[in-house]
Design an enzyme around this catalytic site. Structure first.
Site, PDB file in Angstrom:
ATOM      1  N   GLU A  63      22.605  12.948  25.631  1.00  0.00           N
ATOM      2  CA  GLU A  63      22.128  11.627  26.040  1.00  0.00           C
ATOM      3  C   GLU A  63      22.030  11.506  27.558  1.00  0.00           C
ATOM      4  O   GLU A  63      22.846  12.083  28.283  1.00  0.00           O
ATOM      5  CB  GLU A  63      23.112  10.556  25.543  1.00  0.00           C
ATOM      6  CG  GLU A  63      23.229  10.526  24.044  1.00  0.00           C
ATOM      7  CD  GLU A  63      24.469   9.787  23.550  1.00  0.00           C
ATOM      8  OE1 GLU A  63      24.382   9.176  22.481  1.00  0.00           O
ATOM      9  OE2 GLU A  63      25.511   9.824  24.225  1.00  0.00           O
ATOM     10  N   ASP A 234      29.847   6.007  17.718  1.00  0.00           N
ATOM     11  CA  ASP A 234      29.011   5.769  18.898  1.00  0.00           C
ATOM     12  C   ASP A 234      27.659   6.463  18.788  1.00  0.00           C
ATOM     13  O   ASP A 234      27.054   6.828  19.784  1.00  0.00           O
ATOM     14  CB  ASP A 234      29.754   6.211  20.178  1.00  0.00           C
ATOM     15  CG  ASP A 234      30.127   7.691  20.155  1.00  0.00           C
ATOM     16  OD1 ASP A 234      29.912   8.336  19.112  1.00  0.00           O
ATOM     17  OD2 ASP A 234      30.614   8.200  21.176  1.00  0.00           O
TER      18      ASP A 234
HETATM   19  P1  NAD Z   1      38.087  15.103  19.970  1.00  0.00           P
HETATM   20  O1  NAD Z   1      37.259  15.990  19.107  1.00  0.00           O
HETATM   21  O2  NAD Z   1      38.822  15.694  21.124  1.00  0.00           O
HETATM   22  O3  NAD Z   1      39.190  14.350  19.060  1.00  0.00           O
HETATM   23  C1  NAD Z   1      38.876  13.712  17.848  1.00  0.00           C
HETATM   24  C2  NAD Z   1      40.115  13.726  16.953  1.00  0.00           C
HETATM   25  O4  NAD Z   1      39.817  12.961  15.779  1.00  0.00           O
HETATM   26  C3  NAD Z   1      40.531  15.124  16.499  1.00  0.00           C
HETATM   27  O5  NAD Z   1      41.873  15.364  16.846  1.00  0.00           O
HETATM   28  C4  NAD Z   1      40.322  15.079  14.977  1.00  0.00           C
HETATM   29  O6  NAD Z   1      41.271  15.851  14.259  1.00  0.00           O
HETATM   30  C5  NAD Z   1      40.488  13.578  14.698  1.00  0.00           C
HETATM   31  N1  NAD Z   1      39.894  13.126  13.442  1.00  0.00           N
HETATM   32  C6  NAD Z   1      38.682  13.435  12.924  1.00  0.00           C
HETATM   33  N2  NAD Z   1      38.517  12.796  11.739  1.00  0.00           N
HETATM   34  C7  NAD Z   1      39.634  12.068  11.517  1.00  0.00           C
HETATM   35  C8  NAD Z   1      40.056  11.191  10.489  1.00  0.00           C
HETATM   36  N3  NAD Z   1      39.290  10.974   9.427  1.00  0.00           N
HETATM   37  N4  NAD Z   1      41.272  10.599  10.597  1.00  0.00           N
HETATM   38  C9  NAD Z   1      42.082  10.827  11.665  1.00  0.00           C
HETATM   39  N5  NAD Z   1      41.734  11.659  12.679  1.00  0.00           N
HETATM   40  C10 NAD Z   1      40.517  12.267  12.614  1.00  0.00           C
HETATM   41  O7  NAD Z   1      37.117  13.939  20.448  1.00  0.00           O
HETATM   42  P2  NAD Z   1      37.314  12.925  21.660  1.00  0.00           P
HETATM   43  O8  NAD Z   1      36.730  13.464  22.908  1.00  0.00           O
HETATM   44  O9  NAD Z   1      38.721  12.425  21.645  1.00  0.00           O
HETATM   45  O10 NAD Z   1      36.338  11.752  21.182  1.00  0.00           O
HETATM   46  C11 NAD Z   1      36.654  10.973  20.055  1.00  0.00           C
HETATM   47  C12 NAD Z   1      35.467  10.113  19.693  1.00  0.00           C
HETATM   48  O11 NAD Z   1      35.231   9.152  20.716  1.00  0.00           O
HETATM   49  C13 NAD Z   1      34.167  10.895  19.539  1.00  0.00           C
HETATM   50  O12 NAD Z   1      33.520  10.435  18.371  1.00  0.00           O
HETATM   51  C14 NAD Z   1      33.369  10.539  20.771  1.00  0.00           C
HETATM   52  O13 NAD Z   1      31.981  10.599  20.539  1.00  0.00           O
HETATM   53  C15 NAD Z   1      33.843   9.116  21.009  1.00  0.00           C
HETATM   54  N6  NAD Z   1      33.708   8.640  22.377  1.00  0.00           N
HETATM   55  C16 NAD Z   1      33.301   7.364  22.540  1.00  0.00           C
HETATM   56  C17 NAD Z   1      33.173   6.842  23.819  1.00  0.00           C
HETATM   57  C18 NAD Z   1      32.772   5.416  24.000  1.00  0.00           C
HETATM   58  O14 NAD Z   1      32.505   5.005  25.118  1.00  0.00           O
HETATM   59  N7  NAD Z   1      32.766   4.620  22.962  1.00  0.00           N
HETATM   60  C19 NAD Z   1      33.445   7.641  24.929  1.00  0.00           C
HETATM   61  C20 NAD Z   1      33.902   8.941  24.729  1.00  0.00           C
HETATM   62  C21 NAD Z   1      34.029   9.437  23.442  1.00  0.00           C
END
Ligand code: NAD
Length: 351
Positions: A63, A234
Site C-alpha cells: 500500500e 485492516d
Molecule cells: P504479527 O504477525 O507479528 O503477529 C500477529 C499475531 O497474531 C501472531 O502472534 C499470531 O500467532 C496471532 N494470531 C493469529 N491468529 C490468531 C487468533 N485467531 N487468535 C489469537 N492470536 C492469533 O503481526 P503484527 O505486526 O503484530 O500485526 C498484527 C495485525 O495488525 C496485522 O493484521 C496487521 O496488518 C495489523 N496492523 C494494523 C495497523 C493499524 O493501523 N490498524 C498497523 C499495523 C499492523
C-alpha cells in the site's frame, strides 16, 4: 538540521531509529508522538485525504499512503503479509518520505516498520483516552506479535493501563510479549483462550494477523461498558470481530471512505452510522457517553498518523544527530544542465 545542501536528504535507518527511540525513551516517544497525532487530528479538515492505494495479491497487500497539509507532503510504503511470519519475515514493513510542498524536495527518508508500530499504538491510546471506561486499568491483548508490546506500553503511558491479559494461538508469542514487558510495571497474565483473556478486561485489543474474516471475538465475549481497540482487521476480507458485536457498539473510525473498505465495518451496510475520530479529538462531538456503552475503535491506520510520525521524527533529528546524509537528488550547478553533470562525472578520476 544542518542540511544546507538541499540535495542531501536525511535518512533514518532501522539502526538509527532504534537509537532514537531508546535515546528519547519508548514511553516519552509514544507520549510526544501522541501529541503530534492529536494536533494533526485537530486540523483534519486541512489535509488532502484519500483511501490508501492498495495492491492486493494472494498472500498480502502493498500500500501507498499519501497526504499533505499544504506545507508538507508525506507518504508511507507499507505491506501486510500474514504468512511472512512463518518464513521468518515481518508481517508489516514500511518506509516513508516527508517532503516540502514549496519545492517538492524530500526532507526526510526513514524506516517506518518500527515507526508504524509506534504510531499505531500511540493512535490507539489517544483514542482510548476518549472512549475507554474511566479509570480502566485492565486490557486484554489478543494477538501477541510485533505490534503487541507497543500497544501495551502506549496504553500504560497514555491511559494508565497496568494489567495485561495476553492470548495468542501461539503461546510462544505470549511468552515473548510477557518477557519483553517484564520490569515495565505491568501485572501480566498469560491466558489459554480468548474467552479467558477478556474476563475482567475493560479494554480489549485485538491485533492478530490472518488474511481472512476471522472471529477473534464472538458476541458473548463482549460485556457492556467495554472499549474494543480492533487493530488487526485492516484489509478487504480481513476482519476480527463477529458482526453482532458491531451492531451493539458505537463505532469510531479514522477516515470513513478507507475504513468502509478495510475495517470491521466492511461487514455492515455502507450507510451504517460511524463517528469520525477527528471530531471527538477536536471536541466537536462526544466520545464515550455512558458506562454501559460498548465503544469500538475500528483501526485501519490512516496516512495522517504516518504524517504525524514523520513530522515527529524530523523534529528530533537536529538535537540527536541520528541520521545519515543521503545523496538522493541530482544537483547540477546549472539546473538545466543535468546531462552536462553526467559528462563531467565521466571525466572525474575513478575513486
Ligand atoms: P504479527 O504477525 O507479528 O503477529 C500477529 C499475531 O497474531 C501472531 O502472534 C499470531 O500467532 C496471532 N494470531 C493469529 N491468529 C490468531 C487468533 N485467531 N487468535 C489469537 N492470536 C492469533 O503481526 P503484527 O505486526 O503484530 O500485526 C498484527 C495485525 O495488525 C496485522 O493484521 C496487521 O496488518 C495489523 N496492523 C494494523 C495497523 C493499524 O493501523 N490498524 C498497523 C499495523 C499492523
Amino acid at each position: 538540521m544542518t542540511t544546507a545542501k538541499l540535495n542531501i536528504v536525511p535518512f533514518v535507518s532501522v539502526d538509527r531509529m532504534m537509537k532514537l527511540v531508546l535515546a528519547v525513551g519508548v514511553e516519552r516517544f509514544l507520549t510526544e508522538l501522541a501529541g503530534y497525532i492529536e494536533d494533526d487530528f485537530r486540523r483534519w479538515e486541512l489535509f488532502d485525504k484519500t483511501p490508501r492505494i492498495a495492491s492486493h495479491s494472494h498472500d498480502g497487500v502493498i500500500e501507498l499512503m499519501p497526504t499533505s497539509d499544504g506545507q508538507l507532503y508525506g507518504f508511507k510504503y507499507v505491506n501486510g503479509h500474514p504468512k511472512n511470519m512463518r518464513q521468518g519475515l515481518q508481517t508489516v514493513t514500511a518506509f516513508g518520505v516527508l517532503a516540502d510542498v514549496g519545492s517538492g524536495y524530500p526532507m526526510l527518508l526513514t524506516e517506518m516498520t518500527i515507526l508504524t508500530a509506534l504510531r499505531t499504538a500511540a493512535t490507539s491510546a489517544v483514542v482510548a483516552r476518549h472512549l475507554a471506561p474511566r479509570g480502566a486499568r485492565t486490557m486484554a491483548i489478543i494477538g501477541n506479535g510485533a505490534q503487541s508490546e507497543f500497544q501495551a506500553i502506549a496504553f500504560k503511558a497514555l491511559t494508565g493501563v497496568d494489567r495485561l491479559r495476553l492470548y495468542d494461538i501461539d503461546r510462544s508469542a505470549s511468552l515473548k510479549c510477557a518477557r519483553n514487558l517484564a520490569g515495565m510495571g505491568f501485572d501480566i497474565t498469560i491466558c489459554e483462550t480468548g474467552q479467558e483473556a477478556v474476563e475482567g478486561a475493560e479494554i480489549i485489543t485485538t491485533v492478530t494477523a490472518d488474511k481472512q474474516s476471522a472471529t477473534i471475538l464472538t458476541d458473548n465475549m463482549v460485556g457492556s461498558g467495554v472499549h474494543i481497540n480492533a487493530v488487526g482487521g485492516d484489509c478487504p476480507g480481513k476482519t476480527e470481530l463477529h458482526k453482532d458485536i458491531l451492531l451493539r457498539s458505537d463505532i469510531f473510525v479514522e477516515f470513513p471512505p478507507q475504513t468502509r473498505i478495510e475495517g470491521e465495518i466492511q461487514q455492515l451496510e455502507s450507510d451504517h452510522p460511524v463517528t469520525e475520530l477527528w471530531q471527538v479529538i477536536a471536541g466537536k462531538t462526544q466520545g464515550r457517553r455512558d458506562a454501559k456503552q460498548i465503544t469500538l475503535f475500528d483501526s485501519v491506520g490512516f496516512a495522517i498518523e504516518d504524517f504525524s510520525a514523520l513530522r515527529y521524527v524530523r523534529d528530533q533529528l537536529q538535537a540527536t544527530g541520528l541520521y545519515e546524509e543521503l545523496d538522493l537528488l541530482a544537483d547540477p550547478d546549472e539546473p538545466r544542465d543535468l546531462f552536462g553533470m553526467l559528462l563531467r562525472a565521466a571525466m572525474q578520476p575513478a575513486a
